[in-house]
Design a protein around this motif. Structure first.
Motif, PDB file in Angstrom:
ATOM      1  N   ARG A  99      -7.287  38.162  78.651  1.00  0.00           N
ATOM      2  CA  ARG A  99      -8.367  38.498  79.489  1.00  0.00           C
ATOM      3  C   ARG A  99      -8.377  37.430  80.802  1.00  0.00           C
ATOM      4  O   ARG A  99      -8.788  38.089  81.720  1.00  0.00           O
ATOM      5  CB  ARG A  99      -9.820  38.076  78.510  1.00  0.00           C
ATOM      6  CG  ARG A  99     -11.170  38.668  79.463  1.00  0.00           C
ATOM      7  CD  ARG A  99     -12.226  37.820  78.447  1.00  0.00           C
ATOM      8  NE  ARG A  99     -12.069  36.614  78.508  1.00  0.00           N
ATOM      9  CZ  ARG A  99     -12.875  35.664  77.673  1.00  0.00           C
ATOM     10  NH1 ARG A  99     -14.043  36.295  76.923  1.00  0.00           N
ATOM     11  NH2 ARG A  99     -13.045  34.455  77.408  1.00  0.00           N
ATOM     12  N   ASP A 100      -8.427  36.204  80.706  1.00  0.00           N
ATOM     13  CA  ASP A 100      -8.257  35.291  81.805  1.00  0.00           C
ATOM     14  C   ASP A 100      -6.847  35.122  82.303  1.00  0.00           C
ATOM     15  O   ASP A 100      -6.028  34.459  81.597  1.00  0.00           O
ATOM     16  CB  ASP A 100      -9.096  34.046  81.224  1.00  0.00           C
ATOM     17  CG  ASP A 100     -10.286  34.142  80.673  1.00  0.00           C
ATOM     18  OD1 ASP A 100     -11.068  34.901  81.419  1.00  0.00           O
ATOM     19  OD2 ASP A 100     -10.689  33.746  79.465  1.00  0.00           O
ATOM     20  N   VAL A 101      -6.434  35.636  83.294  1.00  0.00           N
ATOM     21  CA  VAL A 101      -5.181  35.700  83.647  1.00  0.00           C
ATOM     22  C   VAL A 101      -4.989  34.287  84.421  1.00  0.00           C
ATOM     23  O   VAL A 101      -5.671  33.788  85.313  1.00  0.00           O
ATOM     24  CB  VAL A 101      -4.894  36.592  84.605  1.00  0.00           C
ATOM     25  CG1 VAL A 101      -3.515  36.746  85.371  1.00  0.00           C
ATOM     26  CG2 VAL A 101      -5.386  38.261  84.036  1.00  0.00           C
ATOM     27  N   LEU A 102      -3.445  33.737  84.371  1.00  0.00           N
ATOM     28  CA  LEU A 102      -3.131  32.580  84.859  1.00  0.00           C
ATOM     29  C   LEU A 102      -2.114  32.828  86.153  1.00  0.00           C
ATOM     30  O   LEU A 102      -1.619  33.644  86.125  1.00  0.00           O
ATOM     31  CB  LEU A 102      -2.543  31.505  83.631  1.00  0.00           C
ATOM     32  CG  LEU A 102      -3.417  31.259  82.751  1.00  0.00           C
ATOM     33  CD1 LEU A 102      -2.616  30.660  81.864  1.00  0.00           C
ATOM     34  CD2 LEU A 102      -4.707  30.287  83.082  1.00  0.00           C
ATOM     35  N   PRO A 103      -2.250  31.971  86.971  1.00  0.00           N
ATOM     36  CA  PRO A 103      -1.181  32.152  87.913  1.00  0.00           C
ATOM     37  C   PRO A 103       0.372  31.994  87.330  1.00  0.00           C
ATOM     38  O   PRO A 103       0.726  31.731  86.525  1.00  0.00           O
ATOM     39  CB  PRO A 103      -1.401  30.672  88.750  1.00  0.00           C
ATOM     40  CG  PRO A 103      -2.736  30.227  88.496  1.00  0.00           C
ATOM     41  CD  PRO A 103      -3.021  30.557  86.981  1.00  0.00           C
ATOM     42  N   GLY A 104       0.959  32.919  87.892  1.00  0.00           N
ATOM     43  CA  GLY A 104       2.279  33.297  87.486  1.00  0.00           C
ATOM     44  C   GLY A 104       2.582  34.369  86.249  1.00  0.00           C
ATOM     45  O   GLY A 104       3.676  34.437  85.963  1.00  0.00           O
ATOM     46  N   GLN A 105       1.254  34.840  85.939  1.00  0.00           N
ATOM     47  CA  GLN A 105       1.553  35.954  84.985  1.00  0.00           C
ATOM     48  C   GLN A 105       2.075  37.365  85.732  1.00  0.00           C
ATOM     49  O   GLN A 105       1.732  37.415  86.920  1.00  0.00           O
ATOM     50  CB  GLN A 105       0.509  35.952  84.057  1.00  0.00           C
ATOM     51  CG  GLN A 105       0.298  34.701  83.155  1.00  0.00           C
ATOM     52  CD  GLN A 105      -1.093  34.638  82.094  1.00  0.00           C
ATOM     53  OE1 GLN A 105      -2.049  35.362  82.483  1.00  0.00           O
ATOM     54  NE2 GLN A 105      -0.619  34.478  81.026  1.00  0.00           N
ATOM     55  N   PRO A 106       2.403  38.226  84.821  1.00  0.00           N
ATOM     56  CA  PRO A 106       2.799  39.365  85.696  1.00  0.00           C
ATOM     57  C   PRO A 106       1.839  40.124  86.336  1.00  0.00           C
ATOM     58  O   PRO A 106       1.953  40.974  87.168  1.00  0.00           O
ATOM     59  CB  PRO A 106       3.458  40.109  84.219  1.00  0.00           C
ATOM     60  CG  PRO A 106       3.463  39.322  83.310  1.00  0.00           C
ATOM     61  CD  PRO A 106       2.447  38.327  83.384  1.00  0.00           C
ATOM     62  N   PHE A 107       0.414  40.048  85.931  1.00  0.00           N
ATOM     63  CA  PHE A 107      -0.524  40.871  87.052  1.00  0.00           C
ATOM     64  C   PHE A 107      -1.541  39.945  87.432  1.00  0.00           C
ATOM     65  O   PHE A 107      -2.003  38.776  86.871  1.00  0.00           O
ATOM     66  CB  PHE A 107      -0.999  41.853  86.063  1.00  0.00           C
ATOM     67  CG  PHE A 107      -0.225  43.064  85.605  1.00  0.00           C
ATOM     68  CD1 PHE A 107       0.330  44.008  86.605  1.00  0.00           C
ATOM     69  CD2 PHE A 107       0.349  42.858  84.363  1.00  0.00           C
ATOM     70  CE1 PHE A 107       1.111  44.817  86.081  1.00  0.00           C
ATOM     71  CE2 PHE A 107       1.148  44.054  83.922  1.00  0.00           C
ATOM     72  CZ  PHE A 107       1.716  44.699  84.992  1.00  0.00           C
ATOM     73  N   ASP A 108      -2.482  40.205  88.165  1.00  0.00           N
ATOM     74  CA  ASP A 108      -3.565  39.557  88.506  1.00  0.00           C
ATOM     75  C   ASP A 108      -4.895  39.871  88.158  1.00  0.00           C
ATOM     76  O   ASP A 108      -6.049  39.607  88.618  1.00  0.00           O
ATOM     77  CB  ASP A 108      -3.704  39.235  90.141  1.00  0.00           C
ATOM     78  CG  ASP A 108      -3.734  40.839  90.768  1.00  0.00           C
ATOM     79  OD1 ASP A 108      -3.988  41.620  89.899  1.00  0.00           O
ATOM     80  OD2 ASP A 108      -3.913  40.754  91.977  1.00  0.00           O
ATOM     81  N   ARG A 109      -4.779  40.599  86.879  1.00  0.00           N
ATOM     82  CA  ARG A 109      -6.101  41.284  86.242  1.00  0.00           C
ATOM     83  C   ARG A 109      -5.497  41.426  84.817  1.00  0.00           C
ATOM     84  O   ARG A 109      -4.539  41.006  84.561  1.00  0.00           O
ATOM     85  CB  ARG A 109      -6.187  42.734  86.720  1.00  0.00           C
ATOM     86  CG  ARG A 109      -4.879  43.644  86.859  1.00  0.00           C
ATOM     87  CD  ARG A 109      -5.229  44.986  87.030  1.00  0.00           C
ATOM     88  NE  ARG A 109      -3.946  45.638  87.341  1.00  0.00           N
ATOM     89  CZ  ARG A 109      -2.980  46.333  86.397  1.00  0.00           C
ATOM     90  NH1 ARG A 109      -3.364  45.893  85.067  1.00  0.00           N
ATOM     91  NH2 ARG A 109      -2.120  46.722  86.688  1.00  0.00           N
TER      92      ARG A 109
END
Length: 337
Positions: A99-109
């Motif tokens: 739910r809470d996306v972090l920098p560097g993860q595959p998506f910005d959502r």
């Protein structure tokens, strides 16, 4: 002439832990670096296959196909070598919603992470699944790999998996490029650092152009930077002490090897400097002198950065340079090496 016995100046007798919580410094920090490693022939084959939109596993002694491939058998620990190509489609075995996306993860959502057992494999691969909400996810659902437009020979060649049961792209033509042997992975961590009361006094001192150490009492060792307790007997460091801007080189190293992110061109010197009035040396740069001329006992002084560049950081001290004084006698610093 001898040096190193200068009496420290006590700037406060009030214990730093008496500071109000609002007085203690804190700041968000980020630690990051690039980690480069060799991959070996097994992972190298897997990554080289990804560059061609192909996924390879490896057969174990119990006839299971392991994806990603393992270098050694999980049952017998023997080396493995029989590669098996598997499908780019598979089944979700389990999943979790991000739910809470972090920098560097595959998506910005928001998206899902899932363990996916590819067709032809007997183990699951962890990867992202591109769905809009958790109601679209379920264990047992069929997914297929979505490939990157530019293939580089990393796990990122698979952008993600998406719902569906048909491959999204044909294998790429075999490349003339060399097999993948090395990868570079960016490592990063964000965190909030809250300084101790002693560290706060030290950092506030640097912001004022002062070098502040700490000690348990007038008969105790003076530590710079200060510590929360005296490591000799565990007593709190009650006295904060302002130290001189001069000191003595105890030991040093001439840096001759270049490395990533290096600010200075080798050779240069990193030295342990014992400030006058302190009992523990600390590491910093010694410049303004040929590296070959730096020596134990060399008397040095602080060179500050321009005041407009100051912050709550040791980087306010740009470097140390020679004072021009005669070298300190060995007996004045021999117990501080």
């Amino acid at each position: 002439m001898t040096h190193g016995n200068t009496a420290p100046t006590v700037i406060t007798q009030e214990r730093p832990p008496g500071l109000k919580p609002s007085d203690v410094l804190s700041a968000p920090l980020r630690m990051e670096f690039d980690y480069t490693r060799s991959v070996g022939p097994i992972i190298g084959k897997f990554l080289t296959g990804l560059r061609e939109r192909r996924i390879f596993g490896i057969r174990g002694s119990d006839d299971r196909v392991l994806v990603p491939p393992a270098e050694f058998d999980p049952v017998t620990a023997d080396p493995l070598s029989e590669f098996v190509e598997v499908a780019t489609t598979g089944t979700v075995k389990s999943w979790t919603w991000v739910r809470d996306v972090l920098p560097g993860q595959p998506f910005d959502r928001p998206f899902a992470y899932a363990l996916i057992q590819l067709d032809g494999a007997d183990t699951a691969l962890l990867h992202a699944v591109d769905v809009q909400n958790p109601e679209q996810m379920s264990s047992g659902m069929r997914v297929t790999a979505r490939w990157a437009d530019e293939l580089t020979g990393t796990i990122h060649d698979i952008v993600c998996f998406e719902p569906g049961d048909a491959p999204t792209a044909e294998p790429a033509p075999a490349s003339d490029a060399e097999p993948v042997t090395m990868i570079t992975t960016p490592i990063g961590m964000d965190y909030k650092h809250t300084a101790s009361p002693e560290e706060t006094a030290f950092l506030r001192g640097l912001m004022e152009g002062k070098l502040v150490g700490g000690r348990a009492d007038a008969n105790s060792k003076v530590y710079f930077p200060p510590r929360g307790v005296d490591p000799v007997d565990g007593r709190s460091t009650a006295d904060m002490v302002e130290l001189a801007e001069t000191g003595t080189v105890t030991t040093f190293c001439i840096v001759n090897v270049p490395f990533m992110g290096q600010r200075l061109k080798p050779p240069y010197v990193a030295a342990y400097v014992l400030l006058d009035g302190a009992d523990i040396p600390f590491l910093h740069l010694v410049l303004g002198i040929e590296a070959s001329e730096v020596r134990m006992g060399l008397r040095v002084k602080v060179v500050w950065k321009p005041r407009e560049e100051w912050g709550h950081t040791m980087a306010n001290i740009d470097h140390f340079e020679p004072t021009g004084e005669p070298d300190a006698d060995y007996d004045t610093y021999k117990h501080h090496l």
